[in-house]
Design a protein around this motif. Sequence first.
Motif, PDB file in Angstrom:
ATOM      1  N   LEU A   2      78.242  28.396  25.943  1.00  0.00           N
ATOM      2  CA  LEU A   2      77.524  27.358  26.679  1.00  0.00           C
ATOM      3  C   LEU A   2      76.041  27.415  26.341  1.00  0.00           C
ATOM      4  O   LEU A   2      75.468  28.500  26.189  1.00  0.00           O
ATOM      5  CB  LEU A   2      77.716  27.534  28.187  1.00  0.00           C
ATOM      6  CG  LEU A   2      79.167  27.621  28.686  1.00  0.00           C
ATOM      7  CD1 LEU A   2      79.198  27.689  30.203  1.00  0.00           C
ATOM      8  CD2 LEU A   2      79.995  26.454  28.187  1.00  0.00           C
ATOM      9  N   LEU A   3      75.422  26.258  26.234  1.00  0.00           N
ATOM     10  CA  LEU A   3      74.011  26.155  25.865  1.00  0.00           C
ATOM     11  C   LEU A   3      73.292  25.244  26.844  1.00  0.00           C
ATOM     12  O   LEU A   3      73.759  24.145  27.141  1.00  0.00           O
ATOM     13  CB  LEU A   3      73.879  25.599  24.444  1.00  0.00           C
ATOM     14  CG  LEU A   3      72.472  25.376  23.892  1.00  0.00           C
ATOM     15  CD1 LEU A   3      71.721  26.705  23.760  1.00  0.00           C
ATOM     16  CD2 LEU A   3      72.530  24.661  22.551  1.00  0.00           C
ATOM     17  N   THR A   4      72.147  25.698  27.350  1.00  0.00           N
ATOM     18  CA  THR A   4      71.358  24.885  28.266  1.00  0.00           C
ATOM     19  C   THR A   4      69.876  25.168  28.062  1.00  0.00           C
ATOM     20  O   THR A   4      69.498  26.009  27.234  1.00  0.00           O
ATOM     21  CB  THR A   4      71.772  25.162  29.733  1.00  0.00           C
ATOM     22  OG1 THR A   4      71.181  24.193  30.588  1.00  0.00           O
ATOM     23  CG2 THR A   4      71.360  26.562  30.167  1.00  0.00           C
ATOM     24  N   ALA A   5      69.038  24.466  28.797  1.00  0.00           N
ATOM     25  CA  ALA A   5      67.590  24.569  28.604  1.00  0.00           C
ATOM     26  C   ALA A   5      67.022  25.843  29.206  1.00  0.00           C
ATOM     27  O   ALA A   5      67.379  26.231  30.323  1.00  0.00           O
ATOM     28  CB  ALA A   5      66.901  23.355  29.226  1.00  0.00           C
ATOM     29  N   GLY A   6      66.122  26.496  28.461  1.00  0.00           N
ATOM     30  CA  GLY A   6      65.369  27.627  28.985  1.00  0.00           C
ATOM     31  C   GLY A   6      64.139  27.142  29.733  1.00  0.00           C
ATOM     32  O   GLY A   6      63.899  25.936  29.862  1.00  0.00           O
ATOM     33  N   LYS A   7      63.333  28.071  30.227  1.00  0.00           N
ATOM     34  CA  LYS A   7      62.184  27.708  31.055  1.00  0.00           C
ATOM     35  C   LYS A   7      61.181  26.844  30.295  1.00  0.00           C
ATOM     36  O   LYS A   7      60.641  25.876  30.830  1.00  0.00           O
ATOM     37  CB  LYS A   7      61.491  28.970  31.569  1.00  0.00           C
ATOM     38  CG  LYS A   7      62.296  29.736  32.601  1.00  0.00           C
ATOM     39  CD  LYS A   7      61.556  30.971  33.076  1.00  0.00           C
ATOM     40  CE  LYS A   7      62.391  31.741  34.092  1.00  0.00           C
ATOM     41  NZ  LYS A   7      61.714  32.971  34.533  1.00  0.00           N
ATOM     42  N   TRP A  41      64.134  27.633  37.700  1.00  0.00           N
ATOM     43  CA  TRP A  41      64.635  28.899  38.251  1.00  0.00           C
ATOM     44  C   TRP A  41      66.051  28.712  38.799  1.00  0.00           C
ATOM     45  O   TRP A  41      66.941  29.548  38.582  1.00  0.00           O
ATOM     46  CB  TRP A  41      63.722  29.386  39.383  1.00  0.00           C
ATOM     47  CG  TRP A  41      64.339  30.518  40.140  1.00  0.00           C
ATOM     48  CD1 TRP A  41      64.245  31.844  39.863  1.00  0.00           C
ATOM     49  CD2 TRP A  41      65.228  30.402  41.266  1.00  0.00           C
ATOM     50  NE1 TRP A  41      65.018  32.570  40.752  1.00  0.00           N
ATOM     51  CE2 TRP A  41      65.628  31.710  41.619  1.00  0.00           C
ATOM     52  CE3 TRP A  41      65.717  29.319  42.007  1.00  0.00           C
ATOM     53  CZ2 TRP A  41      66.488  31.972  42.689  1.00  0.00           C
ATOM     54  CZ3 TRP A  41      66.592  29.578  43.061  1.00  0.00           C
ATOM     55  CH2 TRP A  41      66.959  30.882  43.399  1.00  0.00           C
ATOM     56  N   ALA A  42      66.261  27.628  39.532  1.00  0.00           N
ATOM     57  CA  ALA A  42      67.573  27.383  40.145  1.00  0.00           C
ATOM     58  C   ALA A  42      68.655  27.240  39.077  1.00  0.00           C
ATOM     59  O   ALA A  42      69.753  27.805  39.209  1.00  0.00           O
ATOM     60  CB  ALA A  42      67.508  26.129  41.017  1.00  0.00           C
ATOM     61  N   PHE A  43      68.353  26.508  38.013  1.00  0.00           N
ATOM     62  CA  PHE A  43      69.351  26.326  36.956  1.00  0.00           C
ATOM     63  C   PHE A  43      69.595  27.620  36.190  1.00  0.00           C
ATOM     64  O   PHE A  43      70.714  27.868  35.712  1.00  0.00           O
ATOM     65  CB  PHE A  43      68.924  25.207  36.012  1.00  0.00           C
ATOM     66  CG  PHE A  43      69.262  23.833  36.527  1.00  0.00           C
ATOM     67  CD1 PHE A  43      70.552  23.351  36.433  1.00  0.00           C
ATOM     68  CD2 PHE A  43      68.305  23.031  37.113  1.00  0.00           C
ATOM     69  CE1 PHE A  43      70.880  22.089  36.911  1.00  0.00           C
ATOM     70  CE2 PHE A  43      68.614  21.770  37.599  1.00  0.00           C
ATOM     71  CZ  PHE A  43      69.908  21.297  37.504  1.00  0.00           C
ATOM     72  N   HIS A  44      68.578  28.467  36.059  1.00  0.00           N
ATOM     73  CA  HIS A  44      68.775  29.762  35.407  1.00  0.00           C
ATOM     74  C   HIS A  44      69.664  30.659  36.251  1.00  0.00           C
ATOM     75  O   HIS A  44      70.472  31.430  35.724  1.00  0.00           O
ATOM     76  CB  HIS A  44      67.428  30.430  35.150  1.00  0.00           C
ATOM     77  CG  HIS A  44      66.729  29.872  33.961  1.00  0.00           C
ATOM     78  ND1 HIS A  44      65.657  30.496  33.353  1.00  0.00           N
ATOM     79  CD2 HIS A  44      66.941  28.753  33.243  1.00  0.00           C
ATOM     80  CE1 HIS A  44      65.243  29.773  32.329  1.00  0.00           C
ATOM     81  NE2 HIS A  44      66.015  28.712  32.243  1.00  0.00           N
ATOM     82  N   GLU A  45      69.518  30.586  37.552  1.00  0.00           N
ATOM     83  CA  GLU A  45      70.386  31.366  38.441  1.00  0.00           C
ATOM     84  C   GLU A  45      71.829  30.893  38.317  1.00  0.00           C
ATOM     85  O   GLU A  45      72.763  31.703  38.268  1.00  0.00           O
ATOM     86  CB  GLU A  45      69.909  31.219  39.890  1.00  0.00           C
ATOM     87  CG  GLU A  45      70.769  31.951  40.910  1.00  0.00           C
ATOM     88  CD  GLU A  45      70.830  33.451  40.670  1.00  0.00           C
ATOM     89  OE1 GLU A  45      71.924  34.027  40.862  1.00  0.00           O
ATOM     90  OE2 GLU A  45      69.802  34.039  40.271  1.00  0.00           O
ATOM     91  N   ASN A  92      66.479  39.388  32.545  1.00  0.00           N
ATOM     92  CA  ASN A  92      65.042  39.084  32.497  1.00  0.00           C
ATOM     93  C   ASN A  92      64.757  37.590  32.661  1.00  0.00           C
ATOM     94  O   ASN A  92      63.627  37.201  32.976  1.00  0.00           O
ATOM     95  CB  ASN A  92      64.449  39.572  31.170  1.00  0.00           C
ATOM     96  CG  ASN A  92      64.495  41.073  31.033  1.00  0.00           C
ATOM     97  OD1 ASN A  92      64.431  41.800  32.025  1.00  0.00           O
ATOM     98  ND2 ASN A  92      64.620  41.565  29.804  1.00  0.00           N
ATOM     99  N   ASP A  93      65.776  36.747  32.426  1.00  0.00           N
ATOM    100  CA  ASP A  93      65.593  35.303  32.559  1.00  0.00           C
ATOM    101  C   ASP A  93      65.791  34.812  33.988  1.00  0.00           C
ATOM    102  O   ASP A  93      65.564  33.643  34.278  1.00  0.00           O
ATOM    103  CB  ASP A  93      66.593  34.562  31.649  1.00  0.00           C
ATOM    104  CG  ASP A  93      66.346  34.845  30.182  1.00  0.00           C
ATOM    105  OD1 ASP A  93      65.213  34.597  29.724  1.00  0.00           O
ATOM    106  OD2 ASP A  93      67.281  35.313  29.506  1.00  0.00           O
ATOM    107  N   VAL A  94      66.200  35.700  34.863  1.00  0.00           N
ATOM    108  CA  VAL A  94      66.527  35.322  36.234  1.00  0.00           C
ATOM    109  C   VAL A  94      65.561  35.976  37.203  1.00  0.00           C
ATOM    110  O   VAL A  94      65.337  37.181  37.152  1.00  0.00           O
ATOM    111  CB  VAL A  94      67.976  35.723  36.590  1.00  0.00           C
ATOM    112  CG1 VAL A  94      68.320  35.277  38.004  1.00  0.00           C
ATOM    113  CG2 VAL A  94      68.949  35.140  35.584  1.00  0.00           C
TER     114      VAL A  94
END
Length: 427
Positions: A243-248, A272-276, A407-409
């Motif tokens: 799965l691939l999605t947008a980073g910060k 932040w919410a989407f990273h969680e 580290n991304d969360v």
Amino acid sequence: DASRARRKLPSLDGTTCAAKDVYNCINSSNHGGGVYLFKVHPWTELIPSPFNEAVGVFHMKAYVVDDCLILSGANLSEEYFVNRHDRYLVFTNGANGLVDFYSNLIELLCTYSAEEYGETKSTEKKIPLSTELQDLFSCTDIKKTDNDDVIAYAIPTIQFPLAYYEDGFLRKKLAFASDVKIIQNLIQTCTSIVQVNEKNNAETRKTIPSLRLASAYLNPTRSFMKILKGPQNEVHKSSNVYLLTAGKKSHGFAPKKGGKSGTSARTTWVPWAFHEIANQINNQLLKNHNTSFVSLFNQQDWTFHSKGLWISFEYCDKANGNENQQSENLKQDQAKIKNPNDLKVVVIGSGNYGSRSERLDLESNCVLVLAPPSKRNSGGDAASWLQQEFSNEWNRYIKKSHPITSNDVERNWFMKRFILPAVRLFL
């Protein structure tokens, strides 16, 4: 979309909206045509703009010019011509009737619009929209052909919001499947196929399914996650899900330089919410598949808005091992499409495969079943140019991404408990 098109634009009197502005441009050029606003929910006018867009919008993107069609996930706003990653597939020379199909679909939706500027299309509707759509989509069944020039079979789809009620639209069974049903059945079918062949009675060759999914706003529903995880058996455990999605840096709600995209510091919590959510999905997939993970796309000053599916069947020598112990570079290498000839199905369109796409928005995708080698002039097992281009497209995204880590969360119990549930419903 009626809600977005009525959103006020900066002007001297504060009364100009996008619909009027576009119509004025059309009218001043002395060309025919108009702007038609489709309303997906009856109560949107009761909610102030732009908050009415949270309950659902007309999200379909298709552009027809003469005998050409462009399918995309991109809107016609300025940033898409500057620094937004999206997908664009151009069909030319009528595409064996596909261009006419989308032209008729657009014409039909204009006829059932809630408001219009320009040429009148809305008349007294004696036939329900559901019946008109059934007649239109009844001609989209794949028909076998011996034409060696065929490189793909196209299956257009459409998805209406759950609350769309015009003429009892959802109170009777339609003659064609919705986009959600088609995509979910496609994934279930493909991820359950594992072929094991023996070579010289000694070497075992296993071909396993690999699902690659991109979403600008990764937020799958429970039903969709159940399909992605699959049942707890060795067949589904051996399949791969990437799965691939947008980073910060590249998230659509991240504050942008100059603030031209309509975002601000007030929306910094949304990425932040989407990273969680992405982190939770990643942990669930790791329990059900040998090789599965979520990657985050990051490119400075660019927004990731691409969405789609890439389904392939790939040769596997042996088990992939424990994914948690593999390096980031190895993970990313596994996510790439190494042999374009393995790619069998691609989906392009407007859907993000999330909660909004299933429940709130009007979406349209196009499933492309790539023709087998016997239907190509390339001969042998060589990949077609179409398989090559789609493979390169995915691999370019992967090149600028990295597997999600802790580290991304950011750990924020308040937002996780109170804000995240709302995000899962409306974003």
